[in-house]
Design a protein around this motif. Structure first.
Motif, mmCIF file in Angstrom:
data_model
loop_
_atom_site.group_PDB
_atom_site.id
_atom_site.type_symbol
_atom_site.label_atom_id
_atom_site.label_comp_id
_atom_site.label_asym_id
_atom_site.label_seq_id
_atom_site.Cartn_x
_atom_site.Cartn_y
_atom_site.Cartn_z
ATOM 1 N N ASN A 156 0.866 -1.175 0.000
ATOM 2 C CA ASN A 156 0.000 0.000 0.000
ATOM 3 C C ASN A 156 0.903 1.226 0.000
ATOM 4 O O ASN A 156 1.804 1.348 0.836
ATOM 5 C CB ASN A 156 -0.911 -0.017 1.230
ATOM 6 C CG ASN A 156 -2.027 1.006 1.161
ATOM 7 O OD1 ASN A 156 -1.803 2.162 0.794
ATOM 8 N ND2 ASN A 156 -3.238 0.598 1.524
ATOM 9 N N LEU A 157 0.657 2.152 -0.925
ATOM 10 C CA LEU A 157 1.532 3.310 -1.098
ATOM 11 C C LEU A 157 1.161 4.492 -0.216
ATOM 12 O O LEU A 157 1.893 5.481 -0.162
ATOM 13 C CB LEU A 157 1.525 3.769 -2.568
ATOM 14 C CG LEU A 157 1.790 2.707 -3.632
ATOM 15 C CD1 LEU A 157 2.001 3.355 -4.989
ATOM 16 C CD2 LEU A 157 2.979 1.845 -3.256
ATOM 17 N N SER A 158 0.043 4.400 0.471
ATOM 18 C CA SER A 158 -0.389 5.504 1.315
ATOM 19 C C SER A 158 0.513 5.638 2.536
ATOM 20 O O SER A 158 1.072 4.658 3.033
ATOM 21 C CB SER A 158 -1.838 5.286 1.761
ATOM 22 O OG SER A 158 -2.278 6.338 2.586
ATOM 23 N N GLU A 159 0.643 6.877 3.023
ATOM 24 C CA GLU A 159 1.463 7.112 4.208
ATOM 25 C C GLU A 159 0.816 6.532 5.464
ATOM 26 O O GLU A 159 1.495 6.028 6.353
ATOM 27 C CB GLU A 159 1.697 8.619 4.383
ATOM 28 C CG GLU A 159 2.507 9.249 3.256
ATOM 29 C CD GLU A 159 3.934 8.751 3.199
ATOM 30 O OE1 GLU A 159 4.468 8.389 4.268
ATOM 31 O OE2 GLU A 159 4.510 8.711 2.096
ATOM 32 N N THR A 160 -0.496 6.626 5.538
ATOM 33 C CA THR A 160 -1.222 6.099 6.696
ATOM 34 C C THR A 160 -2.230 5.071 6.206
ATOM 35 O O THR A 160 -3.061 5.367 5.345
ATOM 36 C CB THR A 160 -1.957 7.214 7.456
ATOM 37 O OG1 THR A 160 -2.856 7.893 6.562
ATOM 38 C CG2 THR A 160 -0.964 8.221 8.008
ATOM 39 N N VAL A 161 -2.149 3.862 6.737
ATOM 40 C CA VAL A 161 -3.012 2.785 6.263
ATOM 41 C C VAL A 161 -3.563 1.990 7.435
ATOM 42 O O VAL A 161 -2.959 1.920 8.505
ATOM 43 C CB VAL A 161 -2.257 1.832 5.321
ATOM 44 C CG1 VAL A 161 -1.774 2.565 4.077
ATOM 45 C CG2 VAL A 161 -1.090 1.162 6.027
ATOM 46 N N GLU A 162 -4.724 1.387 7.201
ATOM 47 C CA GLU A 162 -5.254 0.415 8.145
ATOM 48 C C GLU A 162 -4.830 -0.961 7.652
ATOM 49 O O GLU A 162 -4.926 -1.260 6.462
ATOM 50 C CB GLU A 162 -6.779 0.499 8.214
ATOM 51 C CG GLU A 162 -7.385 -0.463 9.220
ATOM 52 C CD GLU A 162 -8.889 -0.308 9.389
ATOM 53 O OE1 GLU A 162 -9.504 -1.198 10.012
ATOM 54 O OE2 GLU A 162 -9.436 0.692 8.892
ATOM 55 N N PRO A 163 -4.337 -1.826 8.532
ATOM 56 C CA PRO A 163 -3.885 -3.146 8.094
ATOM 57 C C PRO A 163 -4.971 -3.909 7.345
ATOM 58 O O PRO A 163 -6.153 -3.875 7.719
ATOM 59 C CB PRO A 163 -3.526 -3.837 9.413
ATOM 60 C CG PRO A 163 -3.210 -2.727 10.355
ATOM 61 C CD PRO A 163 -4.147 -1.608 9.971
ATOM 62 N N LEU A 164 -4.563 -4.595 6.302
ATOM 63 C CA LEU A 164 -5.508 -5.377 5.511
ATOM 64 C C LEU A 164 -6.158 -6.465 6.347
ATOM 65 O O LEU A 164 -7.337 -6.780 6.182
ATOM 66 C CB LEU A 164 -4.794 -5.983 4.300
ATOM 67 C CG LEU A 164 -5.645 -6.827 3.352
ATOM 68 C CD1 LEU A 164 -6.831 -6.037 2.826
ATOM 69 C CD2 LEU A 164 -4.796 -7.348 2.209
#
Length: 379
Positions: A156-164
């Motif tokens: 995931n390329l986003s800086e802030t992500v929720e775990p899959l």
């Protein structure tokens, strides 16, 4: 969730909260280059994207690359056994570093031979000692988020992500329930559904995957595998599932045994472009992504997994590659052409209260996700 406003003022046809009252996305969402540019930023660079299976990355230096719209990424196992993900771009003059899948010691740029460790540090830049205040720490590879989901590696390329594994915890459970042998699977062969590329945008291909309303008319052999009266479709938060629990070992597509471990046909979809599916026969699972190459061109590619008794080029794979894939490719390419007609703008969803697999509830769910993702760019 608020009801979306009318998408096209002159027609005033909204998607709507309910599929039985909603209209499809307007044709411009499939043909407008500006929409595609928004999709890159608001969808593909902010979502979990399938790269490969963990068995591709067993040893230090094993790597796999992944194209995500205009970005190219690679994942690699470092010297300590940790999986890492990076942009596949040299920090000197932007040449790509790795190609395909393989094993790499030091990561050496083919252009000017800048070299990086498997954990992303710049370890060599010829003549950099002659440059005033050159700081190698400023030129480490740019990292991306990486996650192992059921043995499948996503980035995931986003800086802030929720775990899959949090976003799709119920999908994790559902796949484990229906594919109990999943931990014993290993990569058997790569797969490109419908050939090397499809002259249709990624959303057209997703739309087609998400419903079997077209199957009785367009996939005669597929419809002979499954009793469509027992074919079920269900939608969940970020995913949906089609399942046929009554299948026919003797059919016009390919034969399988009534004693084979996999008797159901199951098709999962994970937002925005990942598919997982298993066909009746010996244990198998295909994991593929519908990757955009342009507004009107996409590639539907991934990997086929099986157990030790998996046979390459068996009749099931031959059916998928030679018959089913090309059938869907022709359908999608015709739709992409039709979306440019001045006669068409929006359609209606054909749905039913029983959520039969021949309905289009999952297509409506997908259109809602697309709309909401693109609307966020204007807020």
């Amino acid at each position: 969730m608020s009801t979306p406003r009318a998408l096209v003022p002159e027609t005033n046809n909204p998607l709507g909260e309910s599929a039985d009252r909603g209209f499809t996305l307007p044709a411009s969402y499939y043909t407008d280059q500006a929409i595609y540019e928004l999709e890159k930023e608001n969808i593909f660079y902010r979502s979990w994207q399938y790269v490969c299976h963990e068995s591709n990355l067993t040893n230090p230096g094993d790597y796999a690359t992944k194209q995500i719209a205009d970005e190219n990424i690679f994942v690699i196992r470092d010297d300590n056994g940790t999986l890492r993900g990076f942009y596949n771009v040299c920090r000197h003059r932007a040449h790509q570093l790795l190609q395909g899948r393989g094993n790499s010691g030091r990561i050496v740029c083919p252009y000017h031979a800048w070299a990086y460790s498997r954990s992303g540090e710049l370890t060599f830049a010829r003549n950099s000692e002659l440059v005033t205040d050159f700081d190698a720490q400023q030129f480490c590879l740019r990292a991306v988020n990486i996650e192992n989901f059921l043995g499948f590696i996503f980035v995931n390329l986003s800086e802030t992500v929720e775990p899959l594994n949090s976003l799709a915890a119920d999908l994790y459970t559902d796949i484990r329930e229906k594919i109990p042998y999943i931990d014993q699977l290993s990569l058997k062969e790569p797969s490109v559904f419908g050939g090397n590329g499809i002259r249709a945008g990624w959303k057209v291909v997703v739309d087609n995957y998400l419903e079997c309303y077209h199957c009785a008319n367009a996939h005669l052999d597929f419809s002979d595998i499954i009793d469509m009266n027992c074919y079920q479709m269900d939608t969940f938060g970020l995913w949906s599932r089609q399942i046929g629990t009554k299948t026919k070992p003797q059919n016009s597509a390919y034969p399988f045994s009534s004693t084979d471990q996999q008797q159901d046909a199951v098709f999962w979809y994970l937002w925005p472009n990942t598919t997982l599916f298993s066909l009746p026969g010996t244990p198998n699972l295909s994991v593929m992504s519908i990757d955009p190459m342009d507004a009107d061109y996409s590639i539907f590619a991934g990997d086929i997994f099986g157990l030790d008794n998996y046979e390459l080029n068996d009749s099931r794979i031959n059916y998928v590659n030679v018959i089913l894939g090309p059938e869907d490719q022709r359908l999608c390419e015709s739709v992409q052409l039709g979306l440019r007609s001045r006669s068409y703008n929006q359609g209606r969803f054909i749905v039913n209260s029983k959520h039969l697999g021949t309905a289009e509830h999952a297509v409506h769910q997908f259109h809602m996700h697309v709309f909401e993702a693109l609307e966020s760019s204007s807020q």
